[in-house]
Design a protein around this motif. Structure first.
Motif, PDB file in Angstrom:
ATOM      1  N   VAL A 196       3.440  39.648 -13.010  1.00 55.39           N
ATOM      2  CA  VAL A 196       3.434  40.843 -12.161  1.00 55.39           C
ATOM      3  C   VAL A 196       2.202  40.829 -11.270  1.00 55.39           C
ATOM      4  O   VAL A 196       1.094  40.514 -11.728  1.00 55.39           O
ATOM      5  CB  VAL A 196       3.439  42.131 -13.003  1.00 55.39           C
ATOM      6  CG1 VAL A 196       3.460  43.365 -12.106  1.00 55.39           C
ATOM      7  CG2 VAL A 196       4.641  42.146 -13.934  1.00 55.39           C
ATOM      8  N   ILE A 197       2.416  41.182  -9.986  1.00 58.04           N
ATOM      9  CA  ILE A 197       1.299  41.400  -9.076  1.00 58.04           C
ATOM     10  C   ILE A 197       1.647  42.571  -8.178  1.00 58.04           C
ATOM     11  O   ILE A 197       2.685  42.592  -7.531  1.00 58.04           O
ATOM     12  CB  ILE A 197       0.979  40.133  -8.254  1.00 58.04           C
ATOM     13  CG1 ILE A 197      -0.323  40.298  -7.474  1.00 58.04           C
ATOM     14  CG2 ILE A 197       2.078  39.759  -7.313  1.00 58.04           C
ATOM     15  CD1 ILE A 197      -1.239  39.170  -7.549  1.00 58.04           C
ATOM     16  N   ARG A 198       0.807  43.597  -8.215  1.00 52.99           N
ATOM     17  CA  ARG A 198       1.016  44.817  -7.430  1.00 52.99           C
ATOM     18  C   ARG A 198       2.406  45.408  -7.681  1.00 52.99           C
ATOM     19  O   ARG A 198       3.163  45.693  -6.765  1.00 52.99           O
ATOM     20  CB  ARG A 198       0.816  44.545  -5.946  1.00 52.99           C
ATOM     21  CG  ARG A 198      -0.612  44.178  -5.604  1.00 52.99           C
ATOM     22  CD  ARG A 198      -0.794  44.008  -4.116  1.00 52.99           C
ATOM     23  NE  ARG A 198      -2.182  43.670  -3.787  1.00 52.99           N
ATOM     24  CZ  ARG A 198      -2.624  43.430  -2.550  1.00 52.99           C
ATOM     25  NH1 ARG A 198      -1.773  43.503  -1.536  1.00 52.99           N
ATOM     26  NH2 ARG A 198      -3.889  43.132  -2.346  1.00 52.99           N
ATOM     27  N   ILE A 249      -1.043  35.399  -9.864  1.00 46.97           N
ATOM     28  CA  ILE A 249      -1.910  35.243  -8.687  1.00 46.97           C
ATOM     29  C   ILE A 249      -1.639  33.915  -7.996  1.00 46.97           C
ATOM     30  O   ILE A 249      -1.557  33.832  -6.771  1.00 46.97           O
ATOM     31  CB  ILE A 249      -3.390  35.358  -9.099  1.00 46.97           C
ATOM     32  CG1 ILE A 249      -3.692  36.774  -9.614  1.00 46.97           C
ATOM     33  CG2 ILE A 249      -4.300  35.013  -7.926  1.00 46.97           C
ATOM     34  CD1 ILE A 249      -5.092  36.935 -10.172  1.00 46.97           C
ATOM     35  N   ALA A 250      -1.485  32.850  -8.807  1.00 48.66           N
ATOM     36  CA  ALA A 250      -1.205  31.540  -8.225  1.00 48.66           C
ATOM     37  C   ALA A 250       0.116  31.532  -7.466  1.00 48.66           C
ATOM     38  O   ALA A 250       0.227  30.971  -6.371  1.00 48.66           O
ATOM     39  CB  ALA A 250      -1.187  30.482  -9.330  1.00 48.66           C
ATOM     40  N   VAL A 251       1.139  32.175  -8.039  1.00 50.04           N
ATOM     41  CA  VAL A 251       2.446  32.237  -7.373  1.00 50.04           C
ATOM     42  C   VAL A 251       2.352  33.037  -6.085  1.00 50.04           C
ATOM     43  O   VAL A 251       2.894  32.646  -5.044  1.00 50.04           O
ATOM     44  CB  VAL A 251       3.498  32.850  -8.319  1.00 50.04           C
ATOM     45  CG1 VAL A 251       4.823  33.083  -7.582  1.00 50.04           C
ATOM     46  CG2 VAL A 251       3.726  31.945  -9.524  1.00 50.04           C
ATOM     47  N   LYS A 252       1.650  34.179  -6.146  1.00 48.06           N
ATOM     48  CA  LYS A 252       1.503  35.007  -4.948  1.00 48.06           C
ATOM     49  C   LYS A 252       0.771  34.239  -3.848  1.00 48.06           C
ATOM     50  O   LYS A 252       1.164  34.294  -2.668  1.00 48.06           O
ATOM     51  CB  LYS A 252       0.741  36.290  -5.298  1.00 48.06           C
ATOM     52  CG  LYS A 252       0.526  37.237  -4.114  1.00 48.06           C
ATOM     53  CD  LYS A 252       1.847  37.746  -3.572  1.00 48.06           C
ATOM     54  CE  LYS A 252       1.611  38.752  -2.456  1.00 48.06           C
ATOM     55  NZ  LYS A 252       2.883  39.225  -1.856  1.00 48.06           N
ATOM     56  N   ASN A 253      -0.303  33.523  -4.214  1.00 45.62           N
ATOM     57  CA  ASN A 253      -1.031  32.735  -3.213  1.00 45.62           C
ATOM     58  C   ASN A 253      -0.131  31.676  -2.583  1.00 45.62           C
ATOM     59  O   ASN A 253      -0.212  31.400  -1.382  1.00 45.62           O
ATOM     60  CB  ASN A 253      -2.245  32.073  -3.860  1.00 45.62           C
ATOM     61  CG  ASN A 253      -3.323  33.076  -4.232  1.00 45.62           C
ATOM     62  OD1 ASN A 253      -3.316  34.210  -3.754  1.00 45.62           O
ATOM     63  ND2 ASN A 253      -4.247  32.679  -5.092  1.00 45.62           N
ATOM     64  N   SER A 254       0.738  31.083  -3.391  1.00 44.70           N
ATOM     65  CA  SER A 254       1.650  30.070  -2.863  1.00 44.70           C
ATOM     66  C   SER A 254       2.641  30.681  -1.876  1.00 44.70           C
ATOM     67  O   SER A 254       2.945  30.094  -0.838  1.00 44.70           O
ATOM     68  CB  SER A 254       2.403  29.395  -4.018  1.00 44.70           C
ATOM     69  OG  SER A 254       3.338  28.464  -3.533  1.00 44.70           O
ATOM     70  N   LEU A 255       3.134  31.886  -2.207  1.00 42.12           N
ATOM     71  CA  LEU A 255       4.070  32.563  -1.299  1.00 42.12           C
ATOM     72  C   LEU A 255       3.388  32.920   0.019  1.00 42.12           C
ATOM     73  O   LEU A 255       3.963  32.748   1.097  1.00 42.12           O
ATOM     74  CB  LEU A 255       4.625  33.824  -1.966  1.00 42.12           C
ATOM     75  CG  LEU A 255       5.518  33.602  -3.188  1.00 42.12           C
ATOM     76  CD1 LEU A 255       5.898  34.936  -3.808  1.00 42.12           C
ATOM     77  CD2 LEU A 255       6.769  32.825  -2.821  1.00 42.12           C
TER      78      LEU A 255
END
Length: 533
Positions: free
Chosen positions: A151-153, A187-193
């Protein structure tokens, strides 16, 4: 790399292909910290996301002394979970379909609550129909299981799941650590997106290649209507709704937004598509000739009428008549237009014989007709007759994502016409196109690109960007007119349109909706000379 390639390998073959993460046995707390540290370092080093997910899956399974670990992400288009990494404690091999079905079964409960879950997996998977139960004998449905959301935000990106063959649940300390891991993975997934979105933007605004025929054709909808923005798509959906009906349409929008193209699209999607599409620009025809142009005239009806002429309504019978700039129709002609809209009949100038017609009328204007009705410059009954299906067309500044598509389309069009070969558009040029407000909308953009193609002898487009910057500077520095200046200009316009006649039914006072004596007082106060110059 697919799930079958990297998510389903045995432990021994899997480790040999990975960057060396420190996975040697260590004391519990130190090993956990090292896993978090290596995960953070991988993010900072911008390691490929799939590699990071595989390493974390292996490390988490070993540290938690689990028999399997699974890490899956939500597909943004289908909304389904796709397993990106799957790790077994033995050499069991499962196909991609079985792994994905298992991952979706584990995630079904989690996505409904967005909260982590621990317990016995048999309780979670009651009633779940998996593809082949025999494939899951190695996993063991009665094992202890822990599932955590990425989960992020408040946005769930995927899941991290671990399981044991024994019916022993995970401790709270283990769950807390896995929660930290899932947070770092999110966080890593969000940065990749985000990085992917930035790459798309760079592709759009970088050294952009001019599209070929098939590329341009993929962006074209409704023939010459170019764009894929949400604002334009809403208009096109409304076109599809109203086109099959025979109702009138009032297209509203600024000059240069493509109102005629919208009208033609409505006609082409209607049952009248094989009948004439006749257009009349009401602002381009002198008011004295507009009635004859619309309704026709008989021989001798006026000086110069040497033969009978059919009007546009008659020519458009069984088809569509497009009245562009309908707000410029004179007041004295509006009752006759209202009659043909309501009764479908009219008389030619100089004739007493009533003509019957079957015409669908599509009107367009850049004026505020409601305001004109309040000012007495447009008949309210005609307005409501035209206002059956209002269709607002957005200006270009409200659909900026369409600008790169339009630029490529017109560059391609004019390069072919001028026998030029323009292949690239520079990043600064595309950024200037996207940031400019285009007060003249698509028409201004079209003319500017044509000028740019003329000025480009080579393969790279060389637009005169200084013109755009100069226009922007002038518009920002222009001052607002005072109320007195605005009033003076408005009164002068009414006087000119009434041919310098103040009183009477066709005079300026009637146009402005005031008494003749009141208008005379305003003329003196505003120091207006009531004689042609």
């Amino acid at each position: 790399m697919s799930v079958a390639e990297f998510g389903l390998r045995s432990q021994r073959s899997f480790i040999s292909t990975l960057p060396k993460m420190r996975l040697e046995p260590l004391a519990g707390a130190e090993a956990r910290l090292r896993l978090l540290l290596d995960l953070t370092n991988s993010m900072v080093a911008q390691v490929e996301l799939n590699d990071v997910l595989r390493e974390v899956t292996i490390g988490a399974r070993r540290l938690m002394q689990s028999d399997f670990a699974l890490l899956g992400l939500l597909d943004s288009q289908s909304g389904r979970l796709r397993v990106n990494a799957f790790e077994f404690a033995d050499d069991s091999v499962l196909d991609a379909e079985a792994v994905n079905s298992f991952g979706e079964a584990l995630a079904a409960h989690l996505f409904s609550t967005s909260k982590s879950w621990t317990g016995i997996s048999a309780d979670l998977l009651v009633g779940v129909d998996l593809n082949d139960d025999r494939k899951w004998a190695a996993v063991g449905f009665k094992s202890g299981c822990c599932i955590l959301p990425l989960v992020i935000r408040d946005r769930v990106l995927g899941i991290l799941a671990l399981g044991k063959r024994e019916k022993t649940a995970y401790t709270q300390d283990e769950v807390d650590f896995l929660t930290q891991v899932s947070g770092q993975i999110a966080i890593a997934v969000k940065n990749s997106l985000v990085a992917g979105e930035l790459r798309k933007l760079r592709d759009n605004f970088g050294e952009d290649r001019v599209g070929l025929e098939d590329e341009i054709g993929s962006e074209l909808n409704f023939e010459e209507i170019v764009g894929r923005s949400a604002a334009l798509q809403r208009v096109l959906r409304q076109v599809e709704v109203v086109a099959p009906t025979d109702s009138g349409v009032l297209i509203q929008g600024e000059t240069g937004t493509g109102k005629e193209l919208i009208a033609r699209a409505i006609h082409n999607l209607s049952a009248r598509r094989d009948r004439p599409f006749i257009k009349v620009n009401c602002a381009a025809i002198p008011s004295g000739l507009l009635e004859s142009e619309l309704f026709g005239h008989e021989k001798g009806a006026f000086t110069g009428a040497i033969m009978r002429k059919a009007g546009r309504f008659e020519v458009a019978d069984k088809g569509t008549l497009f009245l562009d700039e309908v707000g410029d129709i004179p007041l004295e002609l509006q009752p006759k237009l209202l009659r043909v809209l309501q009764e479908h009949e009219f008389e030619r100038l100089g004739s007493s014989r009533t003509q019957q017609v079957d015409v669908r009328v599509i009107a367009a204007t850049h004026r505020d007709l409601k305001q004109m009705v309040e000012e007495g410059r447009f008949r309210s009954d005609l307005f409501y007759r035209l206002y059956v299906f209002p269709l607002p067309v957005p200006p270009l500044r409200d659909r900026r994502e369409d600008i790169p598509i339009l630029v490529r389309h017109y560059v391609n069009k004019y390069a072919r016409r001028m026998n030029r070969r323009i292949e690239t558009i520079s990043s600064p040029a595309m950024e200037a196109f996207a940031s400019y407000t285009w007060p003249g909308n698509v028409r201004e953009l079209q003319n500017f690109i044509e000028r740019a193609v003329i000025l480009s002898p080579g393969s790279n487009l060389r637009p005169p960007l200084a013109e755009l910057r100069q226009t922007t500077t002038q518009s920002r520095s222009s001052k607002l007119s005072t109320l007195e200046e605005v009033e003076r200009e408005h009164v002068l316009r009414a006087i000119r349109e009434s041919n310098w006649i103040i009183g009477g039914p066709n005079g300026a006072a009637a146009r402005l909706g005031m008494k003749r004596t009141t208008l005379a007082y305003r003329i003196r106060k505003l120091n207006i000379s009531c004689r042609p110059r």
